[in-house]
Design an enzyme around this catalytic site. Structure first.
Site, PDB file in Angstrom:
ATOM      1  N   HIS A  11      -7.276  43.349  -4.630  1.00  0.00           N
ATOM      2  CA  HIS A  11      -8.487  43.972  -4.117  1.00  0.00           C
ATOM      3  C   HIS A  11      -9.688  43.205  -4.618  1.00  0.00           C
ATOM      4  O   HIS A  11      -9.685  42.719  -5.751  1.00  0.00           O
ATOM      5  CB  HIS A  11      -8.584  45.440  -4.562  1.00  0.00           C
ATOM      6  CG  HIS A  11      -9.555  46.212  -3.748  1.00  0.00           C
ATOM      7  ND1 HIS A  11     -10.900  46.262  -4.047  1.00  0.00           N
ATOM      8  CD2 HIS A  11      -9.380  46.928  -2.611  1.00  0.00           C
ATOM      9  CE1 HIS A  11     -11.503  46.988  -3.132  1.00  0.00           C
ATOM     10  NE2 HIS A  11     -10.622  47.410  -2.249  1.00  0.00           N
TER      11      HIS A  11
ATOM     12  N   ASP B 199      -3.526  50.519   0.736  1.00  0.00           N
ATOM     13  CA  ASP B 199      -2.674  50.307   1.909  1.00  0.00           C
ATOM     14  C   ASP B 199      -1.197  50.158   1.571  1.00  0.00           C
ATOM     15  O   ASP B 199      -0.360  50.133   2.474  1.00  0.00           O
ATOM     16  CB  ASP B 199      -3.141  49.056   2.672  1.00  0.00           C
ATOM     17  CG  ASP B 199      -4.503  49.271   3.299  1.00  0.00           C
ATOM     18  OD1 ASP B 199      -4.728  50.377   3.814  1.00  0.00           O
ATOM     19  OD2 ASP B 199      -5.332  48.355   3.266  1.00  0.00           O
TER      20      ASP B 199
HETATM   21  N1  CMC Z   1      -0.544  38.028  -2.646  1.00  0.00           N
HETATM   22  C1  CMC Z   1      -0.496  36.847  -3.315  1.00  0.00           C
HETATM   23  N2  CMC Z   1      -1.559  36.282  -3.906  1.00  0.00           N
HETATM   24  C2  CMC Z   1      -2.720  36.927  -3.829  1.00  0.00           C
HETATM   25  C3  CMC Z   1      -2.861  38.161  -3.151  1.00  0.00           C
HETATM   26  C4  CMC Z   1      -1.706  38.704  -2.555  1.00  0.00           C
HETATM   27  N3  CMC Z   1      -1.781  39.873  -1.895  1.00  0.00           N
HETATM   28  N4  CMC Z   1      -4.147  38.589  -3.228  1.00  0.00           N
HETATM   29  C5  CMC Z   1      -4.794  37.641  -3.921  1.00  0.00           C
HETATM   30  N5  CMC Z   1      -3.943  36.647  -4.301  1.00  0.00           N
HETATM   31  C6  CMC Z   1      -4.262  35.473  -5.125  1.00  0.00           C
HETATM   32  C7  CMC Z   1      -5.022  34.424  -4.323  1.00  0.00           C
HETATM   33  O1  CMC Z   1      -4.148  33.500  -3.725  1.00  0.00           O
HETATM   34  C8  CMC Z   1      -5.881  33.809  -5.398  1.00  0.00           C
HETATM   35  O2  CMC Z   1      -5.075  32.961  -6.165  1.00  0.00           O
HETATM   36  P1  CMC Z   1      -5.705  31.619  -6.844  1.00  0.00           P
HETATM   37  O3  CMC Z   1      -6.715  32.110  -7.826  1.00  0.00           O
HETATM   38  O4  CMC Z   1      -4.544  30.948  -7.465  1.00  0.00           O
HETATM   39  O5  CMC Z   1      -6.312  30.832  -5.706  1.00  0.00           O
HETATM   40  C9  CMC Z   1      -6.257  34.996  -6.293  1.00  0.00           C
HETATM   41  O6  CMC Z   1      -5.166  35.921  -6.139  1.00  0.00           O
HETATM   42  C10 CMC Z   1      -7.561  35.680  -5.924  1.00  0.00           C
HETATM   43  O7  CMC Z   1      -7.479  36.039  -4.550  1.00  0.00           O
HETATM   44  P2  CMC Z   1      -8.712  36.025  -3.539  1.00  0.00           P
HETATM   45  O8  CMC Z   1      -8.209  35.909  -2.146  1.00  0.00           O
HETATM   46  O9  CMC Z   1      -9.717  35.009  -3.997  1.00  0.00           O
HETATM   47  O10 CMC Z   1      -9.323  37.446  -3.816  1.00  0.00           O
HETATM   48  P3  CMC Z   1     -10.329  38.199  -2.870  1.00  0.00           P
HETATM   49  O11 CMC Z   1     -11.078  39.155  -3.706  1.00  0.00           O
HETATM   50  O12 CMC Z   1     -11.108  37.229  -2.044  1.00  0.00           O
HETATM   51  O13 CMC Z   1      -9.359  38.966  -1.836  1.00  0.00           O
HETATM   52  C11 CMC Z   1      -7.939  40.575  -0.858  1.00  0.00           C
HETATM   53  C12 CMC Z   1      -9.004  40.303  -1.936  1.00  0.00           C
HETATM   54  C13 CMC Z   1      -7.737  42.087  -0.750  1.00  0.00           C
HETATM   55  C14 CMC Z   1      -8.455  40.088   0.503  1.00  0.00           C
HETATM   56  C15 CMC Z   1      -6.637  39.860  -1.242  1.00  0.00           C
HETATM   57  O14 CMC Z   1      -6.164  40.347  -2.479  1.00  0.00           O
HETATM   58  C16 CMC Z   1      -5.555  39.994  -0.173  1.00  0.00           C
HETATM   59  O15 CMC Z   1      -5.517  39.200   0.768  1.00  0.00           O
HETATM   60  N6  CMC Z   1      -4.639  41.029  -0.294  1.00  0.00           N
HETATM   61  C17 CMC Z   1      -3.645  41.248   0.725  1.00  0.00           C
HETATM   62  C18 CMC Z   1      -4.264  42.021   1.888  1.00  0.00           C
HETATM   63  C19 CMC Z   1      -4.531  43.476   1.537  1.00  0.00           C
HETATM   64  O16 CMC Z   1      -3.695  44.176   0.996  1.00  0.00           O
HETATM   65  N7  CMC Z   1      -5.741  43.950   1.935  1.00  0.00           N
HETATM   66  C20 CMC Z   1      -6.139  45.350   1.750  1.00  0.00           C
HETATM   67  C21 CMC Z   1      -7.285  45.497   0.800  1.00  0.00           C
HETATM   68  S1  CMC Z   1      -7.501  47.210   0.267  1.00  0.00           S
HETATM   69  C22 CMC Z   1      -7.968  48.041   1.691  1.00  0.00           C
HETATM   70  C23 CMC Z   1      -9.368  47.803   2.062  1.00  0.00           C
HETATM   71  O17 CMC Z   1     -10.260  48.308   1.364  1.00  0.00           O
HETATM   72  O18 CMC Z   1      -9.573  47.103   3.053  1.00  0.00           O
END
Ligand code: CMC
Length: 421
Positions: free
Chosen positions: A306, A363
């Site tokens: 998140h 989710d």
């Molecule tokens: N699986 C594997 N790796 C992950 C995941 C995941 N679900 N989420 C983040 N990471 C890794 C990412 O690859 C990165 O690694 P590194 O530092 O080595 O490059 C690190 O963790 C930080 O991730 P980020 O993408 O920079 O983090 P963010 O804050 O931009 O993204 C997120 C947050 C929710 C988009 C992301 O965690 C994600 O894609 N999760 C899966 C989709 C999901 O479940 N979304 C629902 C969010 S909650 C409901 C809502 O409020 O919408």
């Protein structure tokens, strides 16, 4: 403690005031940054950017706290109905009995849509994704309610809010019924908001629909848990669209499109599809854990991570126990729940996930409940939208009442410099 921040650039020092919220979070007020220094800030994804001051929802990602208008989400889920929470978000306080009855009565009176909307709905193919259909129908509502709302008139604002709260469940359940080939029915004025939703979604034409307290309680909780989440992607979309003075329905329609994506609300659909894929592939969770960690593999563990929660998502905690409850009470043994629990257990002790503070989010378990209630996977994000509606409305109203300026970020241009043909 200092109440300003100094920035030194080209041997000149500039001072910017700090802005402080009621929960001690602080920000640098850089409204004059460009005028004073010629510089802008660069923050893709707005990870460090506060777009507004808001008194609606507070969340602390480190401590796993979520409060609407000061009330803890756990407290609201335990003691309130979704419509009370909607009122709280939109008007700032929980309603008295009289206020609640009035609000509910107004919504019931507006729980009808123009018959011509059915024609629009019928023109979509049955296979159309419900989020696209819902966004289009919400936009189409404008054509049937074309008068612009005067945001300075409480009465006009109230009417727009009531109309949207009333008509949205009809659009959502009709979207579901269209996909199932069921007749487009209406609600019963004697039922509560959530009972009506259940009835409109699940009532079969050849049967009397009997309300199940398990279903109503689960829906109530899920809708409350999704009702607002401060400046997330869809809410920011609603605010930014509204900042151009586009109307409430148009802004919410845009919010639905933003919510659709798998990194946001669409994750609930993606989670179940992922769990089903793991099950079909023999249930080897380790294989999928490895894929999620492999930087050459685009696969992500859906329902994990998140932007703001870096400890746990309090909504996930409530939903996980609700999923257990619902499945037990409905007597459903869903092997997918076991796969989900297995994945969670592995991830919580895996250094990749621990170091990056990746925990199950809202989710991860919600889809398991929707599945148990008989809601098709493609409708999951529509359920999220139904819950998020009061949050979008509250945020849109707050933005318009404060007369916030039009949202218009800047950029660092990296294209060609001046060229001649
Ligand atoms: N699986 C594997 N790796 C992950 C995941 C995941 N679900 N989420 C983040 N990471 C890794 C990412 O690859 C990165 O690694 P590194 O530092 O080595 O490059 C690190 O963790 C930080 O991730 P980020 O993408 O920079 O983090 P963010 O804050 O931009 O993204 C997120 C947050 C929710 C988009 C992301 O965690 C994600 O894609 N999760 C899966 C989709 C999901 O479940 N979304 C629902 C969010 S909650 C409901 C809502 O409020 O919408």
């Amino acid at each position: 403690m200092s109440d300003s921040v100094k920035l030194t650039y080209n041997d000149e020092t500039f001072e910017f005031p700090l802005i402080e919220g009621t929960e001690d979070e602080k920000g640098i007020d850089i409204k004059t940054l460009r005028a004073k220094t010629g510089l802008i800030t660069y923050d893709p994804g707005y990870k460090n950017t506060g777009s507004c001051e808001s008194s609606i929802t507070f969340l602390d990602g480190e401590k796993g706290i979520l409060r609407y208008r000061g009330y803890a989400i756990e407290d609201l889920c335990e003691n309130s109905s979704f419509i009370e929470v909607a009122y709280l978000l939109i008007y700032g306080d929980l309603p008295s009995e009289e206020e609640l009855n009035k609000f509910s009565k107004e919504i019931t009176e507006e729980s009808i849509v123009d018959e011509d909307l059915k024609t629009i709905l019928k023109s979509f193919p049955k296979t159309a994704h419900p989020m696209g259909v819902l966004s289009s129908l919400t936009s189409a509502l404008i054509a049937f309610n074309p008068v612009a709302v005067n945001v300075d008139s409480d009465a006009e604002m109230r009417f727009a809010v009531v109309k949207l709260m009333a008509k949205f469940p009809i659009l959502a359940s009709w979207t579901h019924r269209k996909g199932k080939g069921l007749p487009l029915n209406y609600a019963d004025t004697k039922l509560s908001y959530v009972e009506n939703l259940a009835s409109m979604m699940f009532k079969r034409p050849n049967d009397v629909y009997t309300q199940s307290p398990v279903v109503v309680n689960a829906l109530n909780k899920l809708l409350i848990l999704h009702a607002d989440h401060e400046q997330n992607c869809s809410t920011s979309t609603v605010r930014i669209v509204g900042s151009s003075h586009a109307g409430l329905f148009a802004s919410v329609s845009a919010g639905i499109s933003a919510l659709w994506g798998p990194l946001h609300g669409g994750a609930n659909q993606a989670v179940i599809e992922m769990l089903e894929a793991i099950q079909a592939d023999g249930g080897d969770t380790k294989k999928y854990m490895a894929k999620a960690k492999d930087k050459n593999d685009p696969f992500r563990l859906m329902g994990f991570g998140h932007r703001v929660y870096k400890n746990f998502d309090p909504r996930a905690r409530i939903i996980k126990s609700a999923a257990d409850e619902v499945l037990t009470e409905l007597g459903i043994d869903d092997p997918i729940l076991e796969i989900a629990k297995g994945l969670e257990k592995e991830a919580l002790s895996d250094p990749y996930f621990v170091e990056r503070k990746l925990y199950p989010n809202v989710d991860f378990y919600s889809g398991i409940i929707y599945r148990a209630l008989g809601i098709p996977t493609q409708m999951f994000t529509v359920m999220f939208a139904l819950g998020r509606l009061p949050g979008w409305i509250a945020q849109w109203m707050e933005m318009r009442k404060k007369n916030e300026p039009i949202g218009r970020p800047r950029q660092i241009y990296t294209g060609s410099t001046d060229r001649k043909i």
